[in-house]
Design a protein around this motif. Structure first.
Motif, PDB file in Angstrom:
ATOM      1  N   ILE A   1       0.841  -1.205   0.000  1.00  0.00           N
ATOM      2  CA  ILE A   1       0.000   0.000   0.000  1.00  0.00           C
ATOM      3  C   ILE A   1       0.874   1.251   0.000  1.00  0.00           C
ATOM      4  O   ILE A   1       0.591   2.226  -0.707  1.00  0.00           O
ATOM      5  CB  ILE A   1      -0.952  -0.010   1.217  1.00  0.00           C
ATOM      6  N   ALA A   2       1.939   1.235   0.802  1.00  0.00           N
ATOM      7  CA  ALA A   2       2.838   2.384   0.849  1.00  0.00           C
ATOM      8  C   ALA A   2       3.421   2.670  -0.534  1.00  0.00           C
ATOM      9  O   ALA A   2       3.498   3.828  -0.967  1.00  0.00           O
ATOM     10  CB  ALA A   2       3.955   2.138   1.853  1.00  0.00           C
TER      11      ALA A   2
ATOM     12  N   ASN B   1      -4.981  12.933  -2.584  1.00  0.00           N
ATOM     13  CA  ASN B   1      -5.273  11.574  -3.033  1.00  0.00           C
ATOM     14  C   ASN B   1      -6.126  10.877  -1.968  1.00  0.00           C
ATOM     15  O   ASN B   1      -5.624  10.166  -1.096  1.00  0.00           O
ATOM     16  CB  ASN B   1      -3.969  10.800  -3.261  1.00  0.00           C
ATOM     17  N   PHE B   2      -7.438  11.104  -2.044  1.00  0.00           N
ATOM     18  CA  PHE B   2      -8.343  10.584  -1.017  1.00  0.00           C
ATOM     19  C   PHE B   2      -8.520   9.075  -1.129  1.00  0.00           C
ATOM     20  O   PHE B   2      -8.865   8.421  -0.143  1.00  0.00           O
ATOM     21  CB  PHE B   2      -9.695  11.291  -1.122  1.00  0.00           C
ATOM     22  N   ILE B   3      -8.269   8.516  -2.318  1.00  0.00           N
ATOM     23  CA  ILE B   3      -8.316   7.055  -2.442  1.00  0.00           C
ATOM     24  C   ILE B   3      -7.223   6.431  -1.588  1.00  0.00           C
ATOM     25  O   ILE B   3      -7.426   5.420  -0.913  1.00  0.00           O
ATOM     26  CB  ILE B   3      -8.162   6.650  -3.920  1.00  0.00           C
TER      27      ILE B   3
ATOM     28  N   GLU C   1      -7.712   3.979   1.720  1.00  0.00           N
ATOM     29  CA  GLU C   1      -7.158   2.627   1.751  1.00  0.00           C
ATOM     30  C   GLU C   1      -6.227   2.450   2.951  1.00  0.00           C
ATOM     31  O   GLU C   1      -6.202   1.382   3.584  1.00  0.00           O
ATOM     32  CB  GLU C   1      -6.407   2.335   0.450  1.00  0.00           C
ATOM     33  N   VAL C   2      -5.457   3.488   3.291  1.00  0.00           N
ATOM     34  CA  VAL C   2      -4.596   3.429   4.479  1.00  0.00           C
ATOM     35  C   VAL C   2      -5.437   3.330   5.738  1.00  0.00           C
ATOM     36  O   VAL C   2      -5.132   2.565   6.658  1.00  0.00           O
ATOM     37  CB  VAL C   2      -3.666   4.660   4.533  1.00  0.00           C
ATOM     38  N   ARG C   3      -6.526   4.100   5.794  1.00  0.00           N
ATOM     39  CA  ARG C   3      -7.407   4.056   6.974  1.00  0.00           C
ATOM     40  C   ARG C   3      -8.002   2.661   7.160  1.00  0.00           C
ATOM     41  O   ARG C   3      -8.054   2.122   8.279  1.00  0.00           O
ATOM     42  CB  ARG C   3      -8.536   5.077   6.816  1.00  0.00           C
ATOM     43  N   THR C   4      -8.429   2.032   6.055  1.00  0.00           N
ATOM     44  CA  THR C   4      -9.014   0.696   6.128  1.00  0.00           C
ATOM     45  C   THR C   4      -7.966  -0.340   6.548  1.00  0.00           C
ATOM     46  O   THR C   4      -8.252  -1.240   7.361  1.00  0.00           O
ATOM     47  CB  THR C   4      -9.597   0.305   4.759  1.00  0.00           C
ATOM     48  N   ALA C   5      -6.757  -0.224   6.024  1.00  0.00           N
ATOM     49  CA  ALA C   5      -5.712  -1.206   6.311  1.00  0.00           C
ATOM     50  C   ALA C   5      -5.190  -1.098   7.741  1.00  0.00           C
ATOM     51  O   ALA C   5      -4.860  -2.112   8.365  1.00  0.00           O
ATOM     52  CB  ALA C   5      -4.556  -1.039   5.321  1.00  0.00           C
TER      53      ALA C   5
ATOM     54  N   VAL D   1      -6.487   8.827   9.786  1.00  0.00           N
ATOM     55  CA  VAL D   1      -5.321   9.276   9.024  1.00  0.00           C
ATOM     56  C   VAL D   1      -5.251  10.800   9.007  1.00  0.00           C
ATOM     57  O   VAL D   1      -6.224  11.475   8.645  1.00  0.00           O
ATOM     58  CB  VAL D   1      -5.367   8.747   7.574  1.00  0.00           C
ATOM     59  N   THR D   2      -4.100  11.320   9.435  1.00  0.00           N
ATOM     60  CA  THR D   2      -3.820  12.755   9.339  1.00  0.00           C
ATOM     61  C   THR D   2      -2.690  12.947   8.341  1.00  0.00           C
ATOM     62  O   THR D   2      -1.546  12.591   8.614  1.00  0.00           O
ATOM     63  CB  THR D   2      -3.412  13.335  10.705  1.00  0.00           C
ATOM     64  N   PRO D   3      -2.995  13.505   7.141  1.00  0.00           N
ATOM     65  CA  PRO D   3      -1.941  13.652   6.137  1.00  0.00           C
ATOM     66  C   PRO D   3      -1.019  14.828   6.430  1.00  0.00           C
ATOM     67  O   PRO D   3      -1.442  15.869   6.931  1.00  0.00           O
ATOM     68  CB  PRO D   3      -2.724  13.876   4.842  1.00  0.00           C
TER      69      PRO D   3
END
Length: 563
Positions: free
Chosen positions: A82-83, A107-109, A113-117, A122-124
């Motif tokens: 994912i990274a 890039n909200f996708i 995906e990071v939040r789900t994994a 997530v704080t960008p």
């Protein structure tokens, strides 16, 4: 953080115009790059301008990954695939919050995906693309290789010897592959991510060392247990269509690898040593941009001479210098500058490293009799306008090249000599008659590659009188500043990042030609050279040192020690 398209954000911020956005969106359809990358690559904005605009418009923080310590535990928080897929790096956690470094925080996708994994909020934060690439390499690269080593040791080293590699090996989608495959893929991926030119896999008595050449210098990267040596060697041989059973003679092979939709060629050579086969992988970036003379490091007087030489329609132009001085890269740049529909260009190379659209490239193969000399004779029957010979290695090739030049062809080639003026002596020693040399030779560029000071850790200092004097500067001069790199994570703590050409360019004008033809004394020849406006390489080196581009130590290492 509300949803907003990047283009609209940059227009609202006044960074780009609607016209520039429209042009970028149009060119983006061809390049398939993300919009931010497209705007940076085409020079519409800088990466710093993009970051500042995103920070101001979105109210998010910037993180300098070159000075940020990321715990190895972060590799367990966010999966490697994912990274890499989204080019993001987990920086740290605070309770149920994950601080995520992103080059594109819109890039909200990716954030979803990071939040789900991770099952975290997530704080960008924004970071440079190069910083993210380096952080991913450091966080996941070595850890992935070490994990594969542990698994191989548990399962036994004699495995996967019959694995058949595909034509294009994707080194970013091998999470479910066998450990030996993942180990080799991790090594190659690390080399590509670190912009290494070569990967050295060197067997010792008790271990196998992996070193990578970055900016001309080798760095230790990984140690592999001795019992896994054969598995690693076999995997590389299979990837490159080499004979796995033959261990007594050197072999050559090649492969294509892909990392994040980015392809690179590998040229591989094995060499039997007392401790097993040493392997060197040369990395050739297929997507590397075709550098201009300015990007290589030519400027001012040298750039003017460079352009003047390329205006010739016949004659010989030589690039000289020791091995590893960037001669082939400059030759490649010259060919691209001359490449046009109305020009027939034929190259003779050993090996053909980069494919150039519109250029007829010929591979030297001495086993079949296709030498530089025989190949050059054949090329001259192909009605060429420009002939590029990878290297003049012998008297016969030199003679043919000179005769081709006086019969109306432009010949580009390289030669191993110390400096521009000594090239004249070298050609005479190779049997080229003075009248032929005076008529055919149009110019010589002698060059070296010096390392650039890392921009992330560059500092200034006051040089010593000896350092000033060595560059031809008055040792009593006051206020002169030199520069060096302090060392940081961006440059492997070396203080250097990237390389640049330092050169001298000699045009064979009428006076020099007459001195050659009449075989005048060395002093008379040098007088004609000086009168032509020739600037020795130390002048270019001094400009680079005073401009903070390189260090006096690099000048000592690359110029004074080789002349």
């Amino acid at each position: 953080m509300k949803y907003m398209r990047l283009g609209d954000l940059l227009v609202d911020a006044g960074v780009i115009s609607d016209e520039q956005l429209g042009a970028a969106l149009k060119s983006q359809k061809q390049s398939k790059r993300r919009l931010g990358d497209e705007l940076i690559k085409t020079g519409v904005i800088t990466e710093r301008q993009l970051i500042d605009a995103l920070m101001m418009q979105l109210g998010i923080d910037y993180v300098d990954l070159s000075v940020t310590d990321i715990s190895p535990e972060m590799a367990q928080i966010l999966p490697k695939n994912i990274a890499k897929k989204h080019s993001v790096v987990p920086v740290r956690t605070r309770g149920d919050e994950l601080i995520l470094a992103m080059a594109d925080p819109l890039n909200f996708i990716a954030t979803e995906e990071v939040r789900t994994a991770t099952r975290k909020r997530v704080t960008p934060v924004i970071a440079t693309q190069s910083g993210i690439d380096r952080a991913i390499s450091a966080l996941y690269g070595t850890e992935g290789a070490k994990r594969a080593i542990r698994e191989m040791q548990q399962e036994g080293s004699a495995q996967n010897a019959d694995y058949v590699g595909t034509q294009v090996s994707d080194v970013t989608e091998s999470e479910n592959a066998a450990p030996s495959i993942r180990l080799v893929d991790s090594i190659i991926e690390r080399g590509i991510s670190d912009h290494a030119s070569d990967i050295h896999i060197e067997p010792q008595e008790d271990i196998v060392n992996v070193r990578m050449r970055v900016d001309g210098m080798l760095h230790n990267t990984l140690t592999i247990p001795k019992e896994l040596q054969q598995s690693v060697t076999s995997r590389i041989k299979i990837m490159c269509n080499m004979d796995v059973t033959e261990r007594r003679v050197p072999q050559d092979g090649r492969a294509i690898v892909r990392i994040r939709m980015h392809e690179a060629d590998l040229r591989v050579n094995t060499l039997p040593t007392v401790h097993g086969e040493k392997i060197v992988l040369r990395i050739l970036d297929r997507d590397a941009k075709q550098d201009t003379a300015e990007e290589l490091g030519f400027y001012g007087h040298n750039l003017e001479i460079y352009r003047q030489l390329l205006e010739n329609t016949q004659g010989v132009i030589l690039l000289v210098g020791p091995t590893g001085s960037g001669k082939s890269s400059t030759l490649f740049t010259m060919i691209n500058a001359l490449n046009a529909e109305e020009v027939n260009i034929v190259t003779l190379e050993d090996p053909v490293e980069y494919s150039i659209s519109g250029v007829n490239q010929v591979q030297v193969n001495e086993k079949t009799g296709m030498t530089f000399a025989s190949g050059l004779r054949a090329i001259l029957r192909q009605d060429p306008d420009v002939v590029s010979v990878g290297e003049i290695r012998d008297d016969e090739t030199a003679e043919i090249a000179m005769r081709a030049a006086v019969t109306g062809h432009l010949v580009l080639s390289t030669l191993h000599t110390g400096d521009a003026v000594s090239t004249l002596d070298r050609l005479s020693d190779m049997g080229i008659e003075p009248y032929m040399l005076a008529t055919a030779l149009k110019g010589v560029i002698s060059q070296r590659l010096v390392r650039r000071i890392c921009p992330h850790c560059r500092t200034s200092y006051s040089p010593t009188p000896d350092e000033l004097q060595s560059l031809g500067i008055d040792p009593t001069a006051q206020g002169v500043q030199f520069f060096r790199g302090a060392g940081c994570s961006e440059c492997f703590n070396s203080g250097y990042r990237g390389r640049i050409v330092v050169a001298e360019a000699l045009v064979i004008d009428r006076n020099i030609s007459r001195a050659i033809h009449q075989q005048e004394s060395r002093e008379a020849l040098m007088q004609a050279v000086r009168a032509s406006g020739f600037q020795p390489i130390i002048v270019n080196a001094r400009d680079l040192v005073l401009g903070g581009v390189t260090t006096i130590e690099e000048v000592y290492r690359t110029i004074y020690t080789t002349d």
